[in-house]
Design an enzyme around this catalytic site. Structure first.
Site, short mmCIF file in Angstrom:
data_model
loop_
_atom_site.label_atom_id
_atom_site.label_comp_id
_atom_site.label_asym_id
_atom_site.label_seq_id
_atom_site.Cartn_x
_atom_site.Cartn_y
_atom_site.Cartn_z
N GLU A 297 30.62 17.93 28.98
CA GLU A 297 29.92 18.33 30.21
C GLU A 297 28.46 18.60 29.86
OE1 GLU A 297 32.00 21.56 32.07
OE2 GLU A 297 33.88 20.45 32.18
N HIS B 248 32.11 20.78 37.55
CA HIS B 248 32.62 22.09 37.14
C HIS B 248 32.22 23.16 38.17
CE1 HIS B 248 33.99 24.44 33.34
NE2 HIS B 248 34.26 25.14 34.44
N ARG C 98 40.43 22.86 31.99
CA ARG C 98 39.36 22.49 31.07
C ARG C 98 39.56 21.02 30.73
NH1 ARG C 98 37.06 26.44 32.44
NH2 ARG C 98 36.38 28.22 31.20
P1 NAP Z 1 46.00 32.98 33.79
O1 NAP Z 1 46.27 33.94 34.90
O2 NAP Z 1 46.01 33.50 32.39
O3 NAP Z 1 47.02 31.77 33.94
C1 NAP Z 1 47.22 30.80 32.97
C2 NAP Z 1 48.69 30.42 33.01
O4 NAP Z 1 48.87 29.29 32.14
C3 NAP Z 1 49.62 31.53 32.54
O5 NAP Z 1 50.52 31.83 33.56
C4 NAP Z 1 50.33 30.92 31.34
O6 NAP Z 1 51.72 31.19 31.37
C5 NAP Z 1 50.14 29.45 31.55
N1 NAP Z 1 50.22 28.69 30.31
C6 NAP Z 1 49.74 29.02 29.09
N2 NAP Z 1 50.04 28.05 28.20
C7 NAP Z 1 50.73 27.11 28.88
C8 NAP Z 1 51.34 25.87 28.51
N3 NAP Z 1 51.28 25.43 27.25
N4 NAP Z 1 51.97 25.16 29.46
C9 NAP Z 1 52.05 25.60 30.72
N5 NAP Z 1 51.50 26.77 31.13
C10 NAP Z 1 50.86 27.51 30.21
O7 NAP Z 1 44.57 32.30 33.99
P2 NAP Z 1 43.83 31.91 35.35
O8 NAP Z 1 42.96 33.02 35.77
O9 NAP Z 1 44.81 31.36 36.31
O10 NAP Z 1 42.87 30.74 34.79
C11 NAP Z 1 43.43 29.60 34.18
C12 NAP Z 1 42.36 28.73 33.55
O11 NAP Z 1 41.64 28.06 34.56
C13 NAP Z 1 41.28 29.47 32.75
O12 NAP Z 1 41.69 29.77 31.44
C14 NAP Z 1 40.11 28.52 32.80
O13 NAP Z 1 40.08 27.69 31.66
C15 NAP Z 1 40.39 27.68 34.03
N6 NAP Z 1 39.36 27.91 35.06
C16 NAP Z 1 38.54 26.88 35.41
C17 NAP Z 1 37.57 27.07 36.38
C18 NAP Z 1 36.65 25.96 36.81
O14 NAP Z 1 35.50 26.23 37.08
N7 NAP Z 1 37.14 24.74 36.95
C19 NAP Z 1 37.42 28.34 37.00
C20 NAP Z 1 38.29 29.35 36.62
C21 NAP Z 1 39.25 29.13 35.64
P3 NAP Z 1 52.37 32.59 30.95
O15 NAP Z 1 52.01 33.54 32.05
O16 NAP Z 1 53.83 32.29 30.93
O17 NAP Z 1 51.78 32.94 29.64
#
Ligand code: NAP
Length: 324
Positions: A266, A285, A237
């Site tokens: 955005e 995005h 984000r």
């Molecule tokens: P996820 O499986 O929940 O993974 C997020 C990871 O971030 C978790 O492993 C978590 O660690 C880690 N984390 C949380 N706080 C942190 C910190 N302070 N420092 C370092 N790592 C931290 O989520 P995901 O499905 O991979 O998606 C991640 C994010 O990508 C979404 O929340 C969304 O905002 C973004 N996204 C963007 C797009 C786009 O269109 N560009 C599309 C999809 C998603 P732990 O497991 O240890 O808690």
């Protein structure tokens, strides 16, 4: 009597028909100038909301006293106050997994495009400037064999690690609150501090959720730790990065470039300073934006909503503490 829902994201005809079998649907196009007013008008009496890319704050929730579920067509849930929804007894669901691989593809597209200067040089050809063999002024940087630093080793982080390690022979470092033994085993990915990751990586990729702990996670101090040739890739984000600090680092050529899919504001303004740099690749995005994946996300959101309104526990309940 059917329950009522407000739909604020366009669905394919088959998914709309599936919804309409079970619920009364009010469609609101929030991209129109009167969209928010129409949403407000539709909220009283709504049992469910299905949509994305809109902040649902307390002033909107106050208008929807019968609300039981918000089904977000996204994995990120930064548009919602989860504690407030739980307090009101409103379920929040999201669409994880179905977008993981596509979003990781976007991350890798930005890594490759930034390192190999794909956008800049494709525009150069289009402008008719390719009139002789290339020299070092147009060379890029290797991706293969370099160090990939992943900040946030969740679903998308792991999909990036797999691409980097298996596809490009990259060394993978990651920073996440909890170490993940399986990514160490599968991709030889090493858990380390954010500082170490920033100092050692050739590509720093952000795949964290946006929350109070990650807002501004990458600021002037963190950018200063990066190698001068390293590239920052943000598919998380916009607010995870201090954009003013990033612009300053790019202006002073303290990092090698950036691949950015997300921005603080955005759509990104056409006069954003970020667009003045040849070594910035900016995409609108597009993380999950393929036909297949957006359809899969919409289907997932429809099923989450219907199961919540049927009194079941939806598959992707975010506020898990809510027991119904
Ligand atoms: P996820 O499986 O929940 O993974 C997020 C990871 O971030 C978790 O492993 C978590 O660690 C880690 N984390 C949380 N706080 C942190 C910190 N302070 N420092 C370092 N790592 C931290 O989520 P995901 O499905 O991979 O998606 C991640 C994010 O990508 C979404 O929340 C969304 O905002 C973004 N996204 C963007 C797009 C786009 O269109 N560009 C599309 C999809 C998603 P732990 O497991 O240890 O808690």
């Amino acid at each position: 009597m059917k329950k009522r829902i407000v739909l604020y994201k366009r669905l394919s005809a088959d998914l709309l028909a599936r919804l309409q079998q079970h619920v009364d649907v009010t469609w609101v196009d929030t991209t129109q100038h009167d969209g928010l007013a129409r949403l407000r008008d539709a909220l009283p009496g709504a049992h469910g909301l299905l949509g994305a890319s809109l902040r649902i704050d307390s002033s909107l929730l106050d208008l929807a006293p019968q609300l039981q579920v918000i089904s977000s067509v996204s994995v990120g849930v930064d548009n919602y106050d989860i504690a407030e929804l739980s307090r009101r007894g409103v379920m929040l669901t999201n669409t994880p997994d179905v977008l993981t691989e596509t979003t990781a593809d976007t991350g890798f597209a930005l890594i490759l495009a930034s390192a190999r200067r794909v956008v800049e040089l494709a525009n150069w050809v289009r402008d008719g400037q390719w009139q002789a063999n290339l020299g070092p002024a147009h060379f890029g940087r290797d991706v293969n064999g370099k160090t990939l630093g992943i900040v946030g080793m969740g679903r998308i982080g792991e999909a990036l690690a797999r691409r980097g390690a298996a596809g490009f022979g990259m060394r993978v470092l990651y920073h996440s609150p909890s170490p993940k033994a399986h990514v160490q085993e599968r991709y030889a990915a090493r858990h380390c501090s954010l500082e170490e990751l920033l100092k050692q990586s050739d590509f720093v990729c952000l795949t964290v959720p946006l929350n109070a702990a990650t807002e501004g996670l990458i600021g002037a101090r963190e950018l200063a730790l990066m190698k001068p040739e390293a590239i920052l890739v943000n598919i998380a984000r916009g607010r995870v990065v201090d954009e003013a600090a990033l612009i300053e680092a790019l202006r002073e050529q303290r990092i090698g470039g950036a691949g950015l899919d997300v921005f603080v504001q955005e759509p990104l303004a056409a006069d954003s300073p970020l667009l003045q740099f040849d070594n910035v690749v900016a995409t609108p995005h597009i993380g999950s934006a393929t036909h297949d994946t957006r359809q899969a996300m919409a289907r997932c959101a429809v099923e989450n909503l219907l199961s919540a309104l049927a009194g079941e526990r939806p598959a992707n309940l975010v506020n898990e503490a809510l027991v119904r």
